[in-house]
Design a protein around this motif. Structure first.
Motif, mmCIF file in Angstrom:
data_model
loop_
_atom_site.group_PDB
_atom_site.id
_atom_site.type_symbol
_atom_site.label_atom_id
_atom_site.label_comp_id
_atom_site.label_asym_id
_atom_site.label_seq_id
_atom_site.Cartn_x
_atom_site.Cartn_y
_atom_site.Cartn_z
ATOM 1 N N MET A 12 98.780 73.539 18.093
ATOM 2 C CA MET A 12 98.236 72.284 18.585
ATOM 3 C C MET A 12 99.301 71.176 18.536
ATOM 4 O O MET A 12 99.465 70.413 19.482
ATOM 5 C CB MET A 12 97.021 71.862 17.771
ATOM 6 N N LEU A 13 100.024 71.106 17.437
ATOM 7 C CA LEU A 13 101.095 70.116 17.337
ATOM 8 C C LEU A 13 102.195 70.382 18.359
ATOM 9 O O LEU A 13 102.758 69.439 18.924
ATOM 10 C CB LEU A 13 101.660 70.096 15.920
ATOM 11 N N THR A 15 101.819 71.636 21.306
ATOM 12 C CA THR A 15 101.370 71.220 22.638
ATOM 13 C C THR A 15 101.244 69.706 22.752
ATOM 14 O O THR A 15 101.312 69.164 23.849
ATOM 15 C CB THR A 15 100.018 71.864 22.990
ATOM 16 N N GLN A 16 101.067 69.017 21.637
ATOM 17 C CA GLN A 16 100.957 67.563 21.659
ATOM 18 C C GLN A 16 102.302 66.875 21.840
ATOM 19 O O GLN A 16 102.370 65.777 22.396
ATOM 20 C CB GLN A 16 100.293 67.060 20.373
ATOM 21 N N TYR A 17 103.373 67.495 21.379
ATOM 22 C CA TYR A 17 104.690 66.869 21.464
ATOM 23 C C TYR A 17 105.066 66.510 22.903
ATOM 24 O O TYR A 17 105.425 65.367 23.171
ATOM 25 C CB TYR A 17 105.754 67.768 20.828
ATOM 26 N N LEU A 19 103.167 66.013 25.384
ATOM 27 C CA LEU A 19 102.209 65.041 25.904
ATOM 28 C C LEU A 19 102.620 63.619 25.541
ATOM 29 O O LEU A 19 102.504 62.707 26.352
ATOM 30 C CB LEU A 19 100.808 65.344 25.364
ATOM 31 N N TRP A 20 103.128 63.416 24.357
ATOM 32 C CA TRP A 20 103.477 62.078 23.894
ATOM 33 C C TRP A 20 104.937 61.721 24.123
ATOM 34 O O TRP A 20 105.258 60.613 24.527
ATOM 35 C CB TRP A 20 103.141 61.921 22.415
#
Length: 95
Positions: A12-13, A15-17, A19-20
């Motif tokens: 999850m982390l 995939t978030q990188y 995105l931000w």
């Protein structure tokens, strides 16, 4: 079970990188939107300036009064039979 939870959290982390902070991420989007707003404001100011210049050009093409005003103001021209009087400010300690 604990290992699976840690792996899912890591995924999850991961995939978030992007995105931000990635190439097309949220922060980059905010910067681009701010740039678009700035360019839009600049374009509106330039359009207003262009419209004013276009009105002045049109006035100079069609009206004698605008040409006369420019000649008097910028070139210090006067009509035949007129007198030009210039009043100078007093100088301190002068006559």
């Amino acid at each position: 079970m604990r290992l699976l939870s840690l792996v899912l959290l890591a995924l999850m982390l991961a995939t978030q990188y992007p995105l931000w902070w990635g190439k097309g991420g949220w922060l980059k989007l905010q910067d681009l939107q701010a740039q678009v707003r700035q360019e839009t404001d600049d374009n509106q100011a330039l359009m207003a300036r262009n419209n004013a210049l276009q009105a002045e050009v049109q006035d100079l093409k069609t009206g004698i009064s605008a040409v006369e005003e420019r000649a008097r103001g910028e070139l210090n021209m006067i009509r035949e039979g007129e007198y030009f009087v210039q009043i100078l400010p007093r100088t301190p300690g002068g006559q």
